[in-house]
Every structure is written in structure tokens, then in C-alpha cells.
Scaffold this motif. Structure first.
Motif, PDB file in Angstrom:
ATOM      1  N   ILE A  74      -1.162  30.398 -48.128  1.00 48.35           N
ATOM      2  CA  ILE A  74      -0.215  30.585 -49.230  1.00 48.35           C
ATOM      3  C   ILE A  74       1.233  30.450 -48.737  1.00 48.35           C
ATOM      4  N   VAL A  75       2.030  29.760 -49.533  1.00 49.99           N
ATOM      5  CA  VAL A  75       3.481  29.687 -49.333  1.00 49.99           C
ATOM      6  C   VAL A  75       4.094  29.864 -50.720  1.00 49.99           C
ATOM      7  N   GLU A  76       4.939  30.853 -50.855  1.00 45.15           N
ATOM      8  CA  GLU A  76       5.612  31.116 -52.132  1.00 45.15           C
ATOM      9  C   GLU A  76       7.111  31.185 -51.900  1.00 45.15           C
ATOM     10  N   VAL A  77       7.883  30.667 -52.859  1.00 47.81           N
ATOM     11  CA  VAL A  77       9.341  30.687 -52.784  1.00 47.81           C
ATOM     12  C   VAL A  77       9.873  31.206 -54.104  1.00 47.81           C
ATOM     13  N   VAL A  87       2.607  38.589 -42.990  1.00 47.94           N
ATOM     14  CA  VAL A  87       3.353  37.666 -43.847  1.00 47.94           C
ATOM     15  C   VAL A  87       4.708  37.384 -43.202  1.00 47.94           C
ATOM     16  N   ARG A  88       4.980  36.088 -42.975  1.00 54.80           N
ATOM     17  CA  ARG A  88       6.288  35.691 -42.438  1.00 54.80           C
ATOM     18  C   ARG A  88       7.249  35.533 -43.611  1.00 54.80           C
ATOM     19  N   GLY A 108       1.019  42.931 -45.734  1.00 46.42           N
ATOM     20  CA  GLY A 108       0.572  43.222 -47.088  1.00 46.42           C
ATOM     21  C   GLY A 108       0.216  41.952 -47.828  1.00 46.42           C
ATOM     22  N   SER A 109       0.087  42.076 -49.124  1.00 52.33           N
ATOM     23  CA  SER A 109      -0.184  40.932 -49.992  1.00 52.33           C
ATOM     24  C   SER A 109       1.083  40.072 -50.065  1.00 52.33           C
ATOM     25  N   GLU A 145       3.142  40.658 -53.247  1.00 49.43           N
ATOM     26  CA  GLU A 145       3.775  41.986 -53.246  1.00 49.43           C
ATOM     27  C   GLU A 145       4.944  42.029 -52.270  1.00 49.43           C
ATOM     28  N   VAL A 146       4.774  41.404 -51.106  1.00 53.55           N
ATOM     29  CA  VAL A 146       5.870  41.345 -50.129  1.00 53.55           C
ATOM     30  C   VAL A 146       7.046  40.573 -50.722  1.00 53.55           C
ATOM     31  N   LEU A 147       6.767  39.438 -51.355  1.00 48.48           N
ATOM     32  CA  LEU A 147       7.818  38.618 -51.973  1.00 48.48           C
ATOM     33  C   LEU A 147       8.601  39.430 -52.996  1.00 48.48           C
TER      34      LEU A 147
END
Length: 183
Positions: free
Chosen positions: A73-76, A8-9, A42-43, A46-48
Motif C-alpha cells: 500500500i502507498v497512500e498520499v 509504516v514509512r 499501525g494500520s 490510521e497512521v495517515l
């Protein structure tokens, strides 16, 4: 066989809060103070959440935004550890290009010209202030002089028109026409 953790970046942007003046309008804005990128495993969700929790304790800036990227996936998500949320100026931090101001005097003259019962204006009718710095709008104060009826924010994520607090009475006064006794 054990499943391999996803790569995950993670991109983090830190902002400081300040006030800027555009003509007769003062707006609370965000300015980038630091950016960092790293890779976690990781997920993505969860990382976020883990990064948000970790950074909330650092108090490095007034606001930060974390973006996680993984295949599909991209989450902010953002957090404001140092200041309380204020008036929502834009749904998420968006770069401010320019600010347009619609004055009471200009609106009155436009209504007289059209002779109608409603207000109609063009973007050219606004008094424009171009923002040269990399400034973002999100939550903050918006204080406007008595003559200001509306503020137009032109941003990287689209426009937004804001009616300053208490201006509904001014709009009502400008838009109402005196009625003759036969009407």
C-alpha cells in the motif's frame, strides 16, 4: 496470539505558496520548505489520518503532503492549513518544468495559415519559459494578460492545458470567421 503492528514509512513534505511570473502569466506555485521521514506502527490509513491531524495544528507551512508506505500500500494525502484552496492547476502537487503560452496573435495566424474552422497548433508554436527552480503546481491563481489564450503546464506528472478565466470570448472571436451572404 497478538498480531504485530505493521511498520509504516511516513514521508512529509511542507510547501510555501508564492507567485511566479512567466511572460504575461502569473501562476501561484508551491516551493518545498521542509521534508521529513519517520517510521510509525499501525494500520497505514490510521497512521495517515493521525499524521494529517497532528500536522494540521502546527501551521508550519502553507500546504503539506503526507505519503505512507507499507507492504502492498502507498497512500498520499495533502492539507492546506494556511491558505484556502484556489483554482485547480494540477490534480496533485507536480513539479513544474516549463510553461508554454499561446497568444491570441499566434492563434490568429495559425488559423489563417490553415484556413480551417478549428484551431490546431504544435508545441513549438508556444512561447516557452523554463522553470529552473524546484517548483510545484497544484492549486493557485493563474492571471494572464489580455493577449494570452491558453497556458500549457509541462510537469513531472504530465502536461495540462489551462484556458485562463474569461478567455472563452477571445477564443470565440479568434475562431469565428466572417461569413459571406451566400453561406
Amino acid at each position: 496470539m497478538q498480531k504485530r503492528a505493521r511498520q509504516v514509512r511516513v514521508r512529509v513534505r511542507w510547501y510555501s505558496y508564492e507567485k511566479r511570473t512567466y511572460g504575461d502569466v502569473e501562476i501561484g506555485v508551491l516551493k518545498i520548505t521542509d521534508e521529513e521521514e519517520r517510521v510509525e506502527h499501525g494500520s497505514p490509513i490510521e497512521v495517515l489520518l493521525s499524521v494529517i491531524e497532528e500536522l494540521s495544528k502546527t501551521r508550519k507551512g502553507d500546504y503539506f503532503e503526507v505519503q505512507v508506505d507499507a507492504p502492498g500500500i502507498v497512500e498520499v494525502m495533502g492539507e492546506n492549513p494556511k491558505y484556502r484552496g484556489q483554482r485547480l492547476l494540477f490534480p496533485r502537487p507536480s513539479r513544474l518544468y516549463r510553461v508554454g503560452i499561446l497568444s491570441r496573435d499566434k492563434l490568429s495566424s495559425l488559423i489563417k495559415d490553415t484556413g480551417g474552422d478549428y484551431a490546431s497548433f504544435k508545441l513549438d508554436d508556444l512561447e516557452w519559459y523554463v522553470e529552473k527552480d524546484e517548483i510545484y503546481v497544484y492549486e493557485g491563481v493563474l492571471n494572464a494578460g489580455e493577449n494570452v489564450v491558453a497556458v500549457y503546464l509541462d510537469t513531472s506528472m504530465g502536461p495540462r492545458m489551462i484556458i485562463p478565466s474569461g478567455r472563452d470570448r477571445i477564443l470565440q472571436d479568434v475562431l469565428s470567421h466572417p461569413q459571406s451572404s451566400g453561406e
